[in-house]
Motif scaffolding. Sequence first.
Motif, PDB file in Angstrom:
ATOM      1  N   ASN A 132       2.985  10.292  32.977  1.00 13.09           N
ATOM      2  CA  ASN A 132       1.948   9.171  32.852  1.00 13.09           C
ATOM      3  C   ASN A 132       0.564   9.390  32.696  1.00 13.09           C
ATOM      4  OD1 ASN A 132       3.863   6.668  33.359  1.00 13.09           O
ATOM      5  ND2 ASN A 132       4.193   7.996  35.024  1.00 13.09           N
ATOM      6  N   HIS A 133       0.254  10.818  32.415  1.00 19.02           N
ATOM      7  CA  HIS A 133      -1.057  11.327  32.680  1.00 19.02           C
ATOM      8  C   HIS A 133      -1.275  12.551  31.804  1.00 19.02           C
ATOM      9  CE1 HIS A 133      -2.659   8.154  35.071  1.00 19.02           C
ATOM     10  NE2 HIS A 133      -1.550   8.158  35.820  1.00 19.02           N
ATOM     11  N   HIS A 162      -1.944  10.589  26.594  1.00 14.30           N
ATOM     12  CA  HIS A 162      -2.126   9.218  27.343  1.00 14.30           C
ATOM     13  C   HIS A 162      -3.962   9.062  27.438  1.00 14.30           C
ATOM     14  CE1 HIS A 162       1.815   9.682  29.034  1.00 14.30           C
ATOM     15  NE2 HIS A 162       1.549   8.173  29.053  1.00 14.30           N
ATOM     16  N   ARG A 163      -4.396  10.129  27.639  1.00 19.27           N
ATOM     17  CA  ARG A 163      -5.919  10.161  27.851  1.00 19.27           C
ATOM     18  C   ARG A 163      -6.695  10.079  26.428  1.00 19.27           C
ATOM     19  NH1 ARG A 163      -5.091   8.615  30.939  1.00 19.27           N
ATOM     20  NH2 ARG A 163      -4.428   9.544  32.940  1.00 19.27           N
ATOM     21  N   ARG A 198      -5.345   8.321  23.978  1.00 17.68           N
ATOM     22  CA  ARG A 198      -5.069   6.930  23.470  1.00 17.68           C
ATOM     23  C   ARG A 198      -6.033   6.029  24.297  1.00 17.68           C
ATOM     24  NH1 ARG A 198       0.337   6.720  23.459  1.00 17.68           N
ATOM     25  NH2 ARG A 198       0.393   6.989  25.574  1.00 17.68           N
ATOM     26  N   GLU A 199      -6.201   6.388  25.645  1.00 14.60           N
ATOM     27  CA  GLU A 199      -7.189   5.513  26.253  1.00 14.60           C
ATOM     28  C   GLU A 199      -8.520   5.571  25.729  1.00 14.60           C
ATOM     29  OE1 GLU A 199      -7.086   6.149  30.376  1.00 14.60           O
ATOM     30  OE2 GLU A 199      -4.880   5.854  30.607  1.00 14.60           O
ATOM     31  N   LEU A 200      -9.048   6.885  25.432  1.00 15.40           N
ATOM     32  CA  LEU A 200     -10.338   7.068  24.791  1.00 15.40           C
ATOM     33  C   LEU A 200     -10.460   6.485  23.486  1.00 15.40           C
ATOM     34  CD1 LEU A 200     -13.162   8.445  24.964  1.00 15.40           C
ATOM     35  CD2 LEU A 200     -12.074  10.482  24.158  1.00 15.40           C
ATOM     36  N   GLY A 243      -9.153   3.893  22.271  1.00 19.26           N
ATOM     37  CA  GLY A 243      -9.175   2.336  22.512  1.00 19.26           C
ATOM     38  C   GLY A 243     -10.658   2.168  22.821  1.00 19.26           C
ATOM     39  N   ALA A 244     -11.243   2.944  24.025  1.00 21.85           N
ATOM     40  CA  ALA A 244     -12.640   2.595  24.615  1.00 21.85           C
ATOM     41  C   ALA A 244     -13.449   2.681  23.241  1.00 21.85           C
ATOM     42  CB  ALA A 244     -12.600   3.743  25.710  1.00 21.85           C
ATOM     43  N   TRP A 278      -4.657   3.498  18.014  1.00 21.21           N
ATOM     44  CA  TRP A 278      -3.857   4.679  18.043  1.00 21.21           C
ATOM     45  C   TRP A 278      -2.379   4.820  17.496  1.00 21.21           C
ATOM     46  CZ3 TRP A 278      -5.160   9.195  19.857  1.00 21.21           C
ATOM     47  CH2 TRP A 278      -3.890  10.094  20.401  1.00 21.21           C
ATOM     48  N   ASP A 299       2.581  11.163  19.916  1.00 21.91           N
ATOM     49  CA  ASP A 299       1.211  10.416  20.223  1.00 21.91           C
ATOM     50  C   ASP A 299       0.286  10.863  19.184  1.00 21.91           C
ATOM     51  OD1 ASP A 299       2.445   8.727  21.984  1.00 21.91           O
ATOM     52  OD2 ASP A 299       1.773   9.829  23.496  1.00 21.91           O
TER      53      ASP A 299
END
Length: 71
Positions: free
Chosen positions: A44-45, A49-50, A52-54, A56-57, A62, A69
């Motif tokens: 999960n981390h 993952h990071r 993808r979050e970045l 989006g931010a 993505w 990924d």
Amino acid sequence: EPLRPYVVFTDGGDDLRDKLVYYLAHPEERRAKVRGARDWVLSNHTNAHRARELAGAIGLSWVEVDGEDGR
């Protein structure tokens, strides 16, 4: 919350001592908690993952490519 099954909570004092003694006497149970927590974190981390979050931010989309990924 997802790590709750793998974390040992204590009220301190005697409770802390009792749990330390218990888990030192039960190495397989202790290792199972460690394995479970590690497996959860690794699934999960990840860096993906990071990223993808970045993405989006900062307003990027993505896309998964060939089962991996990112792009």
